[in-house]
Design a protein around this motif. Structure first.
Motif, PDB file in Angstrom:
ATOM      1  N   GLY A 161       0.861  -1.192   0.000  1.00  0.00           N
ATOM      2  CA  GLY A 161       0.000   0.000   0.000  1.00  0.00           C
ATOM      3  C   GLY A 161       0.894   1.237   0.000  1.00  0.00           C
ATOM      4  O   GLY A 161       2.112   1.131  -0.148  1.00  0.00           O
ATOM      5  N   TYR A 162       0.296   2.407   0.195  1.00  0.00           N
ATOM      6  CA  TYR A 162       1.095   3.638   0.167  1.00  0.00           C
ATOM      7  C   TYR A 162       2.204   3.628   1.208  1.00  0.00           C
ATOM      8  O   TYR A 162       3.335   3.987   0.926  1.00  0.00           O
ATOM      9  N   ILE A 163       1.883   3.186   2.416  1.00  0.00           N
ATOM     10  CA  ILE A 163       2.897   3.240   3.471  1.00  0.00           C
ATOM     11  C   ILE A 163       4.073   2.334   3.123  1.00  0.00           C
ATOM     12  O   ILE A 163       5.239   2.747   3.202  1.00  0.00           O
ATOM     13  N   GLY A 164       3.769   1.126   2.653  1.00  0.00           N
ATOM     14  CA  GLY A 164       4.824   0.182   2.284  1.00  0.00           C
ATOM     15  C   GLY A 164       5.690   0.718   1.153  1.00  0.00           C
ATOM     16  O   GLY A 164       6.916   0.620   1.188  1.00  0.00           O
ATOM     17  N   LEU A 165       5.036   1.311   0.158  1.00  0.00           N
ATOM     18  CA  LEU A 165       5.777   1.804  -1.003  1.00  0.00           C
ATOM     19  C   LEU A 165       6.607   3.038  -0.653  1.00  0.00           C
ATOM     20  O   LEU A 165       7.723   3.209  -1.136  1.00  0.00           O
ATOM     21  N   GLU A 166       6.069   3.901   0.189  1.00  0.00           N
ATOM     22  CA  GLU A 166       6.850   5.072   0.611  1.00  0.00           C
ATOM     23  C   GLU A 166       8.084   4.623   1.396  1.00  0.00           C
ATOM     24  O   GLU A 166       9.183   5.149   1.215  1.00  0.00           O
ATOM     25  N   ILE A 167       7.888   3.648   2.261  1.00  0.00           N
ATOM     26  CA  ILE A 167       9.029   3.131   3.038  1.00  0.00           C
ATOM     27  C   ILE A 167      10.052   2.501   2.098  1.00  0.00           C
ATOM     28  O   ILE A 167      11.258   2.705   2.246  1.00  0.00           O
ATOM     29  N   ALA A 168       9.559   1.766   1.100  1.00  0.00           N
ATOM     30  CA  ALA A 168      10.461   1.140   0.126  1.00  0.00           C
ATOM     31  C   ALA A 168      11.330   2.207  -0.548  1.00  0.00           C
ATOM     32  O   ALA A 168      12.549   2.067  -0.642  1.00  0.00           O
ATOM     33  N   ALA A 169      10.687   3.277  -1.016  1.00  0.00           N
ATOM     34  CA  ALA A 169      11.424   4.344  -1.706  1.00  0.00           C
ATOM     35  C   ALA A 169      12.432   5.000  -0.765  1.00  0.00           C
ATOM     36  O   ALA A 169      13.572   5.279  -1.149  1.00  0.00           O
ATOM     37  N   SER A 170      12.025   5.231   0.477  1.00  0.00           N
ATOM     38  CA  SER A 170      12.909   5.893   1.431  1.00  0.00           C
ATOM     39  C   SER A 170      14.099   4.996   1.786  1.00  0.00           C
ATOM     40  O   SER A 170      15.238   5.453   1.835  1.00  0.00           O
ATOM     41  N   LEU A 171      13.829   3.713   2.022  1.00  0.00           N
ATOM     42  CA  LEU A 171      14.916   2.812   2.420  1.00  0.00           C
ATOM     43  C   LEU A 171      15.898   2.573   1.275  1.00  0.00           C
ATOM     44  O   LEU A 171      17.078   2.352   1.491  1.00  0.00           O
ATOM     45  N   LYS A 172      15.380   2.655   0.067  1.00  0.00           N
ATOM     46  CA  LYS A 172      16.263   2.527  -1.098  1.00  0.00           C
ATOM     47  C   LYS A 172      17.289   3.660  -1.085  1.00  0.00           C
ATOM     48  O   LYS A 172      18.461   3.451  -1.381  1.00  0.00           O
ATOM     49  N   LYS A 173      16.834   4.831  -0.716  1.00  0.00           N
ATOM     50  CA  LYS A 173      17.752   5.980  -0.597  1.00  0.00           C
ATOM     51  C   LYS A 173      18.835   5.707   0.440  1.00  0.00           C
ATOM     52  O   LYS A 173      19.917   6.264   0.376  1.00  0.00           O
ATOM     53  N   LEU A 174      18.495   4.881   1.424  1.00  0.00           N
ATOM     54  CA  LEU A 174      19.458   4.555   2.474  1.00  0.00           C
ATOM     55  C   LEU A 174      20.221   3.271   2.143  1.00  0.00           C
ATOM     56  O   LEU A 174      20.765   2.602   3.012  1.00  0.00           O
ATOM     57  N   ASN A 175      20.229   2.940   0.858  1.00  0.00           N
ATOM     58  CA  ASN A 175      21.014   1.805   0.344  1.00  0.00           C
ATOM     59  C   ASN A 175      20.573   0.437   0.839  1.00  0.00           C
ATOM     60  O   ASN A 175      21.383  -0.484   0.916  1.00  0.00           O
ATOM     61  N   ALA A 176      19.311   0.281   1.157  1.00  0.00           N
ATOM     62  CA  ALA A 176      18.817  -1.042   1.530  1.00  0.00           C
ATOM     63  C   ALA A 176      18.475  -1.834   0.265  1.00  0.00           C
ATOM     64  O   ALA A 176      18.270  -1.259  -0.803  1.00  0.00           O
ATOM     65  N   GLN A 177      18.457  -3.162   0.400  1.00  0.00           N
ATOM     66  CA  GLN A 177      17.928  -4.016  -0.668  1.00  0.00           C
ATOM     67  C   GLN A 177      16.483  -4.297  -0.286  1.00  0.00           C
ATOM     68  O   GLN A 177      16.243  -4.949   0.724  1.00  0.00           O
ATOM     69  N   VAL A 178      15.559  -3.821  -1.088  1.00  0.00           N
ATOM     70  CA  VAL A 178      14.169  -3.846  -0.645  1.00  0.00           C
ATOM     71  C   VAL A 178      13.301  -4.766  -1.501  1.00  0.00           C
ATOM     72  O   VAL A 178      13.327  -4.696  -2.730  1.00  0.00           O
ATOM     73  N   THR A 179      12.522  -5.596  -0.836  1.00  0.00           N
ATOM     74  CA  THR A 179      11.522  -6.438  -1.506  1.00  0.00           C
ATOM     75  C   THR A 179      10.166  -6.142  -0.869  1.00  0.00           C
ATOM     76  O   THR A 179      10.042  -6.119   0.351  1.00  0.00           O
ATOM     77  N   VAL A 180       9.175  -5.916  -1.719  1.00  0.00           N
ATOM     78  CA  VAL A 180       7.821  -5.681  -1.214  1.00  0.00           C
ATOM     79  C   VAL A 180       6.967  -6.895  -1.559  1.00  0.00           C
ATOM     80  O   VAL A 180       6.938  -7.320  -2.719  1.00  0.00           O
ATOM     81  N   LEU A 181       6.297  -7.444  -0.557  1.00  0.00           N
ATOM     82  CA  LEU A 181       5.410  -8.589  -0.787  1.00  0.00           C
ATOM     83  C   LEU A 181       3.962  -8.141  -0.652  1.00  0.00           C
ATOM     84  O   LEU A 181       3.554  -7.669   0.400  1.00  0.00           O
ATOM     85  N   GLU A 182       3.217  -8.281  -1.740  1.00  0.00           N
ATOM     86  CA  GLU A 182       1.820  -7.847  -1.741  1.00  0.00           C
ATOM     87  C   GLU A 182       0.919  -9.063  -1.947  1.00  0.00           C
ATOM     88  O   GLU A 182       1.161  -9.880  -2.827  1.00  0.00           O
TER      89      GLU A 182
END
Lengths: 417, 102
Positions: A161-182
């Motif tokens: 959802g929006y919260i998950g996707l916003e967190i994904a975008a933000s954590l990517k900026k912090l060099n995380a490897q991000v996977t979203v499971l929907e």
């Protein structure tokens, strides 16, 4: 006001957007009695929307995001009682009981308790390491700290959802490897049209966030600090950090126990009053009637929190406010600014308008039910958002063929003749 | 340090001093009537609309494209309109007078 409020007491449970704005509005409306805000969060009240966006990615302090300066509470004689949970309401003797057992009397009580993230009962979730949700400043601190300590920074976000996707975008900026499971077939399935889901799926892919749909998480295991998130289709994902963003529970328990009417939230009338005339409810926790869409609903938005705060303050001071809100929302992900106005529920047609600009994405999706415009989602396109707002508010009909043409984008040019 | 004067719709004038942050935040912290800043300063809500005094408009500067579009939400927009969450407090805006839009 018909009678003096000098010796009266107004108590507010919840000091976020709704509660704080209410307190200041009540003072502005002329309330002369005490105003006391309770919240179990120990922080000075702050803006929540930046938590998953700019605040997560900067080293800034929460002070930069305070709703009001500390002096302004003093100046308006608003008492903040933070880090204190309220345990019950006694309507007969008009008092609340706080966690240490002391009571606080009220003449008017305002419930602004908001909501809390759902932590689903997935087997193994209670023993997962570094598992967080994101609703408070403290949550952000914990996520930042865990990320700093993690070498590989593998983050699995449950919920697209929006919260998950916003967190994904933000954590990517912090060099995380991000996977979203929907769990659904597409991200943002509940809130937006398929075209918009597709756009955000592509956007996240471009930014190297892995989005997996139709992933129903069935268990989480933990071994030597490393979590494994396992789905119904037997796929599994390693995670140093897990973030859960699958929706919210309304904080309505104390209202329910006090016998207030509850549906999908605390039921309030057009003045934000509950079935007890001395008790009002505002913000995310309310189930209210939206006159524009002629529907009872609950809204999770800053705008609704602020509007209901003003309504309740005016009503308590014997004014006759009317709630007339066309909901709007926003989301920031990467350099994309999504602005949404209206409620799309019940649409039977969408129109897509692209501004054909060379500088990145700029488009909008218009949701209609037959000839009636219900909602607009605008990507980097404030103009579409503004024009959509005007048409929805005024109820004027749009010429659909003009909307998708290259005609100069102005309200007057889009009117159905 | 910049001194900024707000004139509210009931003609109340308040002069405030600041060194940094946005003009919206300064107004909200000091309870200037009519400046709400509901979105927290990300140019999403248009609840911090001011009219810059024409002689001060040059030092405040033109709105960005998105800000210009957002201003159209308000019927009282004019050529001196700004959303004050988008105005940064700096020495160069010292002395500016802003009329809060109705």
């Amino acid at each position: 006001m018909s009678e003096s409020t000098k010796n009266k007491s107004c108590v507010v449970i919840g000091a976020s957007h709704a509660g704080v704005n209410f307190a200041f509005s009540l003072r502005k409306e002329g309330w002369e009695g005490t105003i006391t805000l309770f919240d179990k969060d120990p922080e000075i009240p702050y803006h929540r929307p930046p938590l998953s966006k700019a605040y997560l990615t900067t080293d800034g302090s929460i002070e930069d995001n305070w709703l009001k300066s500390l002096e302004s509470y003093t100046k308006n004689d608003i008492i903040l009682r933070l880090g204190i949970a309220v345990s019950s309401i006694n309507r007969e003797s008009k008092h609340i009981v706080i966690e240490d057992g002391t009571v606080q009397g009220y003449d008017k009580l305002v419930i602004a308790t908001g909501a809390r993230p759902i932590i689903p009962s997935i087997p193994g979730i209670e023993s997962a390491q570094n598992l967080f949700s994101l609703r408070t400043a403290a949550n952000v601190e914990s996520i930042r700290e865990a990320l700093n300590k993690s070498k590989q920074k593998r983050v699995v976000i449950i919920g697209g959802g929006y919260i998950g996707l916003e967190i994904a975008a933000s954590l990517k900026k912090l060099n995380a490897q991000v996977t979203v499971l929907e769990r659904e077939e597409r991200i943002l399935a509940r809130v937006t049209a398929p075209e918009m889901s597709q756009f955000f799926e592509n956007l996240h892919a471009e930014n190297n966030v892995i989005i997996c749909t139709k992933k129903n998480v069935t268990s989480i295991t933990n071994k030597e600090q490393l979590n494994t998130v396992i789905c119904a289709d037997n796929s599994s994902y390693k995670a140093d950090i897990i973030i859960v963003g699958v929706g919210i529970h309304v904080n309505q328990e104390i209202a329910k126990e006090a016998g207030l009417t509850i549906k999908n939230g605390i039921v309030v009338n057009a003045s934000c009053q509950t079935n007890d005339p001395a008790i009002y409810a505002i913000g995310d926790c309310t189930f209210h009637h939206n006159p524009h869409y002629d529907r009872n609903l609950r809204l999770e938005s800053v705008q609704n929190a602020v509007e209901q705060a003003k309504i309740a303050a005016a009503a308590i001071c014997d004014k006759n406010p009317t709630y007339a809100v066309i909901p709007w929302f926003w989301s920031d992900q990467y350099d994309i600014k999504l602005q949404m106005v209206g409620l799309a529920t019940g649409y039977n047609e969408t129109l897509y308008r692209d501004e054909q600009t060379e500088e990145g994405y700029k488009f909008s999706i218009w949701y209609f039910k037959d000839e009636t415009l219900l909602a607009v989602d605008a990507v980097n396109n404030a103009k579409a958002y503004v024009i959509g707002t005007k048409f929805i508010k005024e109820g004027k009909k749009i010429d659909k063929s003009k909307l998708i043409s290259t005609i100069d984008f102005k309200p007057a040019n889009l009117l159905l003749e | 340090m910049a001194k900024i004067t707000f004139i509210t719709s009931d003609n109340e004038s308040t002069t405030l001093e600041a060194t940094s942050g946005s003009v919206m935040q300064l107004a909200v912290d000091n309870g200037i009537a009519g400046i709400d800043g509901d979105c927290g300063g990300v140019c999403s809500c248009a609840t911090c609309h001011v009219h810059v005094l024409p002689e001060h408009f040059k030092k405040i500067g033109e709105p960005s494209e998105i800000e210009k579009d957002m201003l159209e939400l308000d019927d009282n927009v004019n050529e001196y309109s700004r959303l004050c969450c988008q105005i940064e407090v700096t020495n160069s805006i010292d002395g500016a007078v802003l009329r809060v839009a109705k």
